[in-house]
Design a protein around this motif. Structure first.
Motif, PDB file in Angstrom:
ATOM      1  N   LEU A   1       0.811  -1.220   0.000  1.00 11.42           N
ATOM      2  CA  LEU A   1       0.000   0.000   0.000  1.00 11.42           C
ATOM      3  C   LEU A   1       0.843   1.268   0.000  1.00 11.42           C
ATOM      4  O   LEU A   1       0.348   2.347  -0.336  1.00 11.42           O
ATOM      5  CB  LEU A   1      -0.910   0.031   1.237  1.00 11.42           C
ATOM      6  CG  LEU A   1      -2.163  -0.840   1.220  1.00 11.42           C
ATOM      7  CD1 LEU A   1      -2.923  -0.663   2.529  1.00 11.42           C
ATOM      8  CD2 LEU A   1      -3.052  -0.513   0.042  1.00 11.42           C
ATOM      9  N   PHE A   2       2.108   1.140   0.389  1.00 16.72           N
ATOM     10  CA  PHE A   2       2.946   2.316   0.596  1.00 16.72           C
ATOM     11  C   PHE A   2       4.166   2.257  -0.322  1.00 16.72           C
ATOM     12  O   PHE A   2       4.644   1.177  -0.662  1.00 16.72           O
ATOM     13  CB  PHE A   2       3.385   2.395   2.063  1.00 16.72           C
ATOM     14  CG  PHE A   2       2.246   2.537   3.027  1.00 16.72           C
ATOM     15  CD1 PHE A   2       1.751   3.789   3.351  1.00 16.72           C
ATOM     16  CD2 PHE A   2       1.644   1.421   3.591  1.00 16.72           C
ATOM     17  CE1 PHE A   2       0.684   3.930   4.230  1.00 16.72           C
ATOM     18  CE2 PHE A   2       0.582   1.538   4.474  1.00 16.72           C
ATOM     19  CZ  PHE A   2       0.094   2.805   4.789  1.00 16.72           C
ATOM     20  N   PRO A   3       4.684   3.407  -0.719  1.00 17.28           N
ATOM     21  CA  PRO A   3       5.820   3.427  -1.645  1.00 17.28           C
ATOM     22  C   PRO A   3       7.091   2.869  -1.023  1.00 17.28           C
ATOM     23  O   PRO A   3       7.312   2.985   0.187  1.00 17.28           O
ATOM     24  CB  PRO A   3       5.976   4.918  -1.980  1.00 17.28           C
ATOM     25  CG  PRO A   3       5.367   5.637  -0.830  1.00 17.28           C
ATOM     26  CD  PRO A   3       4.224   4.768  -0.363  1.00 17.28           C
ATOM     27  N   PHE A   4       7.908   2.254  -1.863  1.00 14.22           N
ATOM     28  CA  PHE A   4       9.217   1.769  -1.450  1.00 14.22           C
ATOM     29  C   PHE A   4      10.150   2.960  -1.264  1.00 14.22           C
ATOM     30  O   PHE A   4      10.229   3.837  -2.114  1.00 14.22           O
ATOM     31  CB  PHE A   4       9.777   0.824  -2.511  1.00 14.22           C
ATOM     32  CG  PHE A   4      11.151   0.312  -2.200  1.00 14.22           C
ATOM     33  CD1 PHE A   4      11.358  -0.539  -1.126  1.00 14.22           C
ATOM     34  CD2 PHE A   4      12.242   0.692  -2.975  1.00 14.22           C
ATOM     35  CE1 PHE A   4      12.635  -1.018  -0.827  1.00 14.22           C
ATOM     36  CE2 PHE A   4      13.520   0.215  -2.693  1.00 14.22           C
ATOM     37  CZ  PHE A   4      13.707  -0.639  -1.621  1.00 14.22           C
ATOM     38  N   ARG A   5      10.846   3.017  -0.128  1.00 15.28           N
ATOM     39  CA  ARG A   5      11.668   4.188   0.178  1.00 15.28           C
ATOM     40  C   ARG A   5      13.148   3.877   0.234  1.00 15.28           C
ATOM     41  O   ARG A   5      13.946   4.670   0.692  1.00 15.28           O
ATOM     42  CB  ARG A   5      11.170   4.839   1.468  1.00 15.28           C
ATOM     43  CG  ARG A   5       9.753   5.381   1.350  1.00 15.28           C
ATOM     44  CD  ARG A   5       9.394   6.283   2.507  1.00 15.28           C
ATOM     45  NE  ARG A   5       8.996   5.519   3.682  1.00 15.28           N
ATOM     46  CZ  ARG A   5       8.545   6.078   4.811  1.00 15.28           C
ATOM     47  NH1 ARG A   5       8.440   7.382   4.906  1.00 15.28           N
ATOM     48  NH2 ARG A   5       8.210   5.339   5.838  1.00 15.28           N
ATOM     49  N   ASN A   6      13.505   2.642  -0.182  1.00 15.99           N
ATOM     50  CA  ASN A   6      14.912   2.264  -0.315  1.00 15.99           C
ATOM     51  C   ASN A   6      15.668   2.330   0.999  1.00 15.99           C
ATOM     52  O   ASN A   6      16.848   2.683   1.049  1.00 15.99           O
ATOM     53  CB  ASN A   6      15.605   3.163  -1.356  1.00 15.99           C
ATOM     54  CG  ASN A   6      16.877   2.532  -1.892  1.00 15.99           C
ATOM     55  OD1 ASN A   6      16.939   1.304  -2.023  1.00 15.99           O
ATOM     56  ND2 ASN A   6      17.862   3.342  -2.216  1.00 15.99           N
ATOM     57  N   TRP A   7      14.978   1.958   2.085  1.00 14.21           N
ATOM     58  CA  TRP A   7      15.632   1.926   3.388  1.00 14.21           C
ATOM     59  C   TRP A   7      16.194   0.540   3.634  1.00 14.21           C
ATOM     60  O   TRP A   7      15.619  -0.460   3.200  1.00 14.21           O
ATOM     61  CB  TRP A   7      14.654   2.299   4.505  1.00 14.21           C
ATOM     62  CG  TRP A   7      14.310   3.760   4.520  1.00 14.21           C
ATOM     63  CD1 TRP A   7      14.670   4.700   3.605  1.00 14.21           C
ATOM     64  CD2 TRP A   7      13.545   4.439   5.514  1.00 14.21           C
ATOM     65  NE1 TRP A   7      14.181   5.917   3.961  1.00 14.21           N
ATOM     66  CE2 TRP A   7      13.483   5.797   5.126  1.00 14.21           C
ATOM     67  CE3 TRP A   7      12.903   4.046   6.676  1.00 14.21           C
ATOM     68  CZ2 TRP A   7      12.812   6.753   5.864  1.00 14.21           C
ATOM     69  CZ3 TRP A   7      12.229   4.997   7.406  1.00 14.21           C
ATOM     70  CH2 TRP A   7      12.190   6.326   7.017  1.00 14.21           C
TER      71      TRP A   7
END
Length: 341
Positions: free
Chosen positions: A329-335
């Motif tokens: 549901l949420f964007p990938f933030r590359n953490w």
């Protein structure tokens, strides 16, 4: 209802940002604002990771758990930043419940004991910051809404499970007692030197030795979220054993959690072996600076002994912590993945 939850890395200061999705609508709840210097970090985080992914009219809800500087400090700048995007501002302001005569006594005490009584200084600072926050809320016409467990909410985004108003007023009476203030703050004894070996060997005994959270900390708001899979998330701020006992005695379910915030940066004063087991989370999270007391090694060791399948994550080791209750549901933030303590 699902969440992307960020516990920001601010040392020994709190700011949790919960981005909620419900029926194609976005809401952002910010619990506490760290110290005054932390507002810039919080705003940059919001602008980088959340704002580009939500509509400009998505409501902002803010909760201040209690008026200690490491929780309330950055909120004035956050109010100036968000302005009338703030749809709800929840805050149990002690100045609303202290008579002016008593406030004048506290002000006089601060002038008399400015350098000798740390408790008077801290209380005076809290009341001043409460006044400053109230003034900036008035500037934008934002109402303070109570954050008691018996307050009525007009939404289902989260639930306040503590404190009740009665419990809050009881604790307020303790920490504003003039006679106690005159003597208690000048007699605070330093803790004994921490023995790292004993912290591991006798961890639960050390945790249970001194559960004496201050009355100010016991007024901290306890906020619970429940996701679409019925998993529970509890944010504890600086609450303590009496806070949790009160919440449970009032019928609130705060056991068997998915994620639980370790209270007061992992201090041994705010949790017990019993409540470690009662919370029984899949993960403990703690905002801390990595000192010997925050988080306390005995607390972490006691968790490992009693809940071997529970992982504990700290901002001092992993930086800002994030979890998504439903990742797609949420964007990938590359953490990168966090490492447990």
């Amino acid at each position: 209802m699902d969440f992307s939850i960020d516990m920001l890395s601010l040392g020994n200061a709190d700011c949790n940002i919960i981005w909620t999705k419900e029926e194609n609508a976005d809401y952002v709840t910010i619990i506490d604002g760290g110290n005054p210097k932390d507002a810039k970090t919080i705003i940059e985080h919001y602008e980088t990771y959340i704002m580009p992914n939500i509509s400009s009219d998505s409501p902002i809800l803010i909760i201040n758990t209690h008026p200690h500087s490491d929780h309330i400090g950055g909120l004035i700048d956050l109010v100036h930043y968000f302005k009338n995007k703030i749809a709800r501002f929840y805050y149990n302001d002690p100045t609303d419940y202290i008579e002016e005569a008593k406030r004048n006594e506290i002000r006089t005490l601060n002038e008399s004991y400015r350098y000798s009584n740390k408790r008077v200084q801290k209380l005076f600072e809290s009341l001043k910051q409460s006044d400053d926050l109230s003034n900036v809320l008035d500037q934008y016409g934002i109402s303070k809404l109570s954050a008691f467990s018996d307050s009525e909410l007009d939404h289902s985004l989260f639930e306040f499970v503590g404190p009740s108003k009665a419990f809050y007023l009881e604790q307020l009476g303790y920490f504003t007692n003039i006679d106690n203030l005159k003597t208690s703050g000048s007699n605070i004894q330093p803790e004994s030197e921490i023995n790292e070996v004993q912290e591991g060997l006798n961890s639960c005994n050390i945790v249970d030795e001194k559960n004496d959270a201050s009355a100010e900390n016991l007024t901290s708001v306890l906020t619970k979220f429940v996701d679409s899979s019925k998993r529970k998330y509890l944010f504890t701020a600086d609450a303590g054993i009496d806070s949790f006992e009160s919440a449970e005695s009032n019928g609130y379910d705060i056991r068997d959690l998915h994620i639980c915030q370790l209270p007061h940066h992992g201090s041994r004063r705010n949790v017990s072996t019993n409540w470690i087991g009662n919370f029984n989370p899949n993960q403990f999270w703690v905002s801390a600076n990595g000192s010997k007391k925050h988080p306390r090694k005995a607390v972490i060791s006691c968790i490992k002994k009693n809940l071997p399948n529970c992982k504990t994550y700290s901002t001092y080791k992993s930086g800002t912590l994030n979890i998504k209750s439903k990742p797609d549901l949420f964007p990938f933030r590359n953490w990168i993945s966090a490492d447990a303590l």
